[in-house]
Design an enzyme around this catalytic site. Structure first.
Site, short mmCIF file in Angstrom:
data_model
loop_
_atom_site.label_atom_id
_atom_site.label_comp_id
_atom_site.label_asym_id
_atom_site.label_seq_id
_atom_site.Cartn_x
_atom_site.Cartn_y
_atom_site.Cartn_z
N PHE A 1 23.84 65.86 11.67
CA PHE A 1 25.14 65.50 12.06
C PHE A 1 25.72 64.90 11.48
CE2 PHE A 1 24.14 64.28 16.22
CZ PHE A 1 26.22 63.21 16.25
N LYS B 1 21.08 71.75 2.73
CA LYS B 1 20.92 72.69 4.13
C LYS B 1 21.71 71.00 5.04
CE LYS B 1 19.57 72.61 7.79
NZ LYS B 1 20.87 72.44 8.92
N GLU C 1 24.31 72.45 10.70
CA GLU C 1 25.07 73.16 10.86
C GLU C 1 26.85 72.88 12.09
OE1 GLU C 1 22.74 72.77 11.72
OE2 GLU C 1 21.83 74.21 13.59
N SER D 1 16.24 64.20 13.63
CA SER D 1 15.52 63.62 14.80
C SER D 1 13.68 63.96 15.30
CB SER D 1 15.83 64.19 15.97
OG SER D 1 15.28 65.75 15.83
N CYS E 1 21.42 56.27 13.13
CA CYS E 1 20.24 56.14 13.19
C CYS E 1 20.29 54.43 13.16
CB CYS E 1 19.51 56.84 12.02
SG CYS E 1 20.22 56.27 10.92
N GLU F 1 15.72 57.41 21.96
CA GLU F 1 16.82 57.29 21.44
C GLU F 1 18.17 58.09 22.83
OE1 GLU F 1 17.58 60.24 18.28
OE2 GLU F 1 18.32 57.91 16.50
P1 NAD Z 1 18.17 66.94 13.64
O1 NAD Z 1 16.69 66.63 14.64
O2 NAD Z 1 18.46 67.91 15.50
O3 NAD Z 1 19.01 68.17 13.13
C1 NAD Z 1 18.50 67.68 11.76
C2 NAD Z 1 18.74 68.87 10.45
O4 NAD Z 1 17.73 69.73 11.28
C3 NAD Z 1 19.79 70.16 10.82
O5 NAD Z 1 19.98 69.93 9.27
C4 NAD Z 1 19.41 70.86 11.88
O6 NAD Z 1 19.26 72.38 11.00
C5 NAD Z 1 17.58 71.17 11.39
N1 NAD Z 1 16.74 71.56 12.85
C6 NAD Z 1 16.92 71.15 14.18
N2 NAD Z 1 16.15 71.43 14.53
C7 NAD Z 1 15.02 71.98 14.10
C8 NAD Z 1 14.53 72.66 14.28
N3 NAD Z 1 13.42 72.98 15.80
N4 NAD Z 1 13.28 73.45 13.22
C9 NAD Z 1 13.50 72.92 11.96
N5 NAD Z 1 14.83 72.63 11.94
C10 NAD Z 1 15.73 71.80 12.59
O7 NAD Z 1 18.98 66.18 14.23
P2 NAD Z 1 20.53 65.53 13.92
O8 NAD Z 1 21.64 65.85 15.85
O9 NAD Z 1 21.32 66.23 13.02
O10 NAD Z 1 21.02 64.09 14.10
C11 NAD Z 1 20.86 63.70 15.04
C12 NAD Z 1 19.24 62.64 14.73
O11 NAD Z 1 18.93 62.38 13.61
C13 NAD Z 1 18.55 61.29 15.59
O12 NAD Z 1 17.64 61.13 16.07
C14 NAD Z 1 19.31 60.43 14.46
O13 NAD Z 1 18.63 58.80 14.72
C15 NAD Z 1 18.51 61.00 12.71
N6 NAD Z 1 18.72 59.96 12.14
C16 NAD Z 1 17.67 59.34 11.14
C17 NAD Z 1 18.07 58.32 10.61
C18 NAD Z 1 17.47 57.94 9.51
O14 NAD Z 1 17.53 57.66 8.16
N7 NAD Z 1 15.98 58.04 10.32
C19 NAD Z 1 19.55 58.75 9.75
C20 NAD Z 1 20.43 59.58 10.35
C21 NAD Z 1 20.70 60.53 11.91
#
Ligand code: NAD
Length: 502
Positions: free
Chosen positions: A156, A180, A183, A233, A288, A389
């Site tokens: 997000f 994708k 959401e 994450s 991140c 985090e």
């Molecule tokens: P998230 O892991 O909750 O969601 C990321 C994506 O995965 C979304 O599209 C979501 O729909 C999907 N998703 C969520 N739970 C899932 C599951 N159980 N099974 C399958 N798909 C699932 O992450 P977020 O809250 O949207 O973003 C924040 C996180 O992203 C933080 O941990 C941040 O550090 C990380 N991030 C990392 C980088 C990097 O370059 N390393 C860059 C940006 C964000």
């Protein structure tokens, strides 16, 4: 469902060159975290929607990979112009659905466009290599060909930029693509796909499927998808990496982070405070690459803390669309509650609350999700607030005696995304950059996120895979190498179709 939500639009997917309703029956509200207003509803697409997008992408592949690499690059020039023309609309969308300030959102959109610019170099970057006479009259050459249908699953916190770590590079290399979005923030990509829709690409080259876990799982298991990029994450990154690899796909999974910022006693104080504030509290700490642990060395702690506290207390919290706001809301009320719990936990673990942002002061919209910048001092490396985090505007301060100890704190983290050092000593910097087990290093820079022309090179639990996002790694990820060894028996004097027999 509330009364407001009845009147808001339900978003479509984009499949085979058409805006298409999702077939899933569930929907979620998309809200503006600054006000609580419902902006739209996003469909939770079903696996049949993924099937349709993948079928379109597979069908487009033969035609798209035959489009000359120069013509593909020219499409990216058009994409660049299309995004540039709508950059303010894109930035306002980022702020409205995600919460970061408009200044920050403009910077995000500029970086999104920079990704397209980097991808336009594909006629050069996709070149292979050749050598004559590996044996007498035998030549060897490696060419790069597209991998096939590629998908990206994104988080997000960068609704505009992170999808563009992948999409422009993938299609530049002749692949077709399924995105994708998160959401929580699906609106910005509706605008970006409207721009793509205007490019007259063959239908199916780019596809958008909204949704959540069901869509992700369909992508991971889908036999028609060849390569997957994930950003999100750490726990989900691991699931994605393992499941996609098990299905035999090429995969890169960028996970969470816990980034340290080391302040040496000789750091330039005012510039260091600026860097720490921008890093810790920009995008309300939801990057991140956000610095979340300040590691002060020796008497740097006592020199730094009064200035850091004062600057933090002056930050203005509010709706990121308004002038003069430094810190917008966090993405949702759930995120706000989770961050407040982390602050409580830090206090209960023994940290000192140097600045308390749990209940922001001033006039704020009632239904917004606000946490003001917070500083936890006297944090110990073993505390959970120092290790996990938080993903909110919370800085934890750890004081150590030496640079060695600071490096030890950093290297004991399971994450390895970003790190910074503030000092005027070249020798300290040399040691630091050589010894830290972290993939992106800033020197007197708080957020050392690489420009598009370099890889986004996280380490340890912050990255699973080997080829990173953007920079030279993008062409490596989005192509497969084919090596041809060849020998010709005739003399080359007139036996080919291009020569007229005399
Ligand atoms: P998230 O892991 O909750 O969601 C990321 C994506 O995965 C979304 O599209 C979501 O729909 C999907 N998703 C969520 N739970 C899932 C599951 N159980 N099974 C399958 N798909 C699932 O992450 P977020 O809250 O949207 O973003 C924040 C996180 O992203 C933080 O941990 C941040 O550090 C990380 N991030 C990392 C980088 C990097 O370059 N390393 C860059 C940006 C964000």
């Amino acid at each position: 469902m509330t009364a407001t939500t009845l009147s808001v639009r339900l978003l479509d997917n984009y499949v085979a060159g058409q805006w298409t309703p999702a077939s899933g029956t569930d929907e979620l509200d998309v809200t503006n975290p600054a006000t609580g207003e419902v902006l739209a509803r996003v469909p939770m697409s079903a696996s049949s929607d993924v099937d349709a997008a993948v079928a379109a992408a597979r069908a487009a592949l033969p035609e798209w990979r035959k489009v000359s690499v120069i013509a593909r690059a020219r499409k990216l020039f058009e994409l660049r112009e299309g995004l540039e023309a709508r950059k303010e609309e894109l930035a306002r969308s980022v702020t409205t659905e995600m919460g970061k300030t408009i200044v920050d959102a403009r910077a995000e959109v500029a970086r999104m466009i920079e990704m397209v610019e980097a991808a336009t170099a594909v006629p050069t970057t996709m070149q292979g290599r050749i050598i004559e006479d590996v044996s007498t009259n035998v030549d060897a050459e490696t060419v790069r060909q597209p991998v096939g249908v590629c998908a990206a699953i994104v988080p997000f916190n960068f609704p505009a930029m992170v999808p563009y770590w992948f999409l422009p590079f993938a299609i530049a290399c002749g692949n077709t693509f399924v995105l994708k979005p998160s959401e929580q923030v699906p609106l910005t990509q509706q605008i970006a796909f409207d721009v793509l829709d205007g490019l007259d690409l063959p239908p199916g080259v780019v596809n958008l499927v909204n949704g959540g876990r069901e869509v992700v799982e369909s992508i991971l298991d889908h036999p028609g998808i060849d390569a997957i990029s994930f950003v999100g994450s750490a726990p989900v990154a691991r699931i994605v990496y393992e499941r996609a690899a098990k299905a035999g796909k090429r995969v890169q999974a960028l996970g969470g982070a816990k980034n340290h910022m080391v302040v040496m006693p000789d750091a330039v104080l005012d510039k260091t405070v600026d860097g720490l504030i921008a890093s810790g509290f920009g995008a309300a700490g939801q990057r991140c690459m956000a610095g979340s642990v300040v590691v002060t060395v020796g008497d740097a702690h006592d020199k730094l803390m009064p200035a850091l506290r004062e600057a933090t207390e002056q930050l203005r919290v509010g709706d990121g669309l308004q002038d003069g706001i430094d810190v917008g809301p966090v993405v949702s009320s759930a995120a706000r509650d989770r961050i407040r719990e982390w602050i409580d936990r830090g206090v209960s673990e023994g940290a000192t609350l140097a600045v308390d942002g749990r209940e922001p002061e001033g006039e704020l919209p009632g239904d917004g999700s606000y946490v003001a910048p917070t500083i936890l001092d006297d944090v110990k490396p073993e505390m959970a607030v120092a290790q996990e985090e938080i993903f909110g505007p919370v800085l934890s301060v750890i004081n150590v005696a030496t640079l060695d100890e600071a490096i030890e704190v950093i290297n004991s983290s399971r994450f390895g995304n970003g790190v910074s050092i503030f000092t005027e000593s070249g020798a300290s910097v040399r040691r630091f950059r050589h010894e830290v087990e972290v993939g992106m290093v800033g020197v007197n820079i708080g957020v050392a996120a690489p420009v598009a022309f370099f890889p986004f090179s996280g380490w340890k639990d912050s990255f699973l895979g080997d080829l990173h996002a953007h920079g030279p790694d993008a062409v490596e990820f989005y192509t497969r190498k084919k090596t041809v060894t060849s020998r010709w028996f005739s003399s080359g004097q007139g036996s080919g179709a291009y020569f007229v027999e005399k």
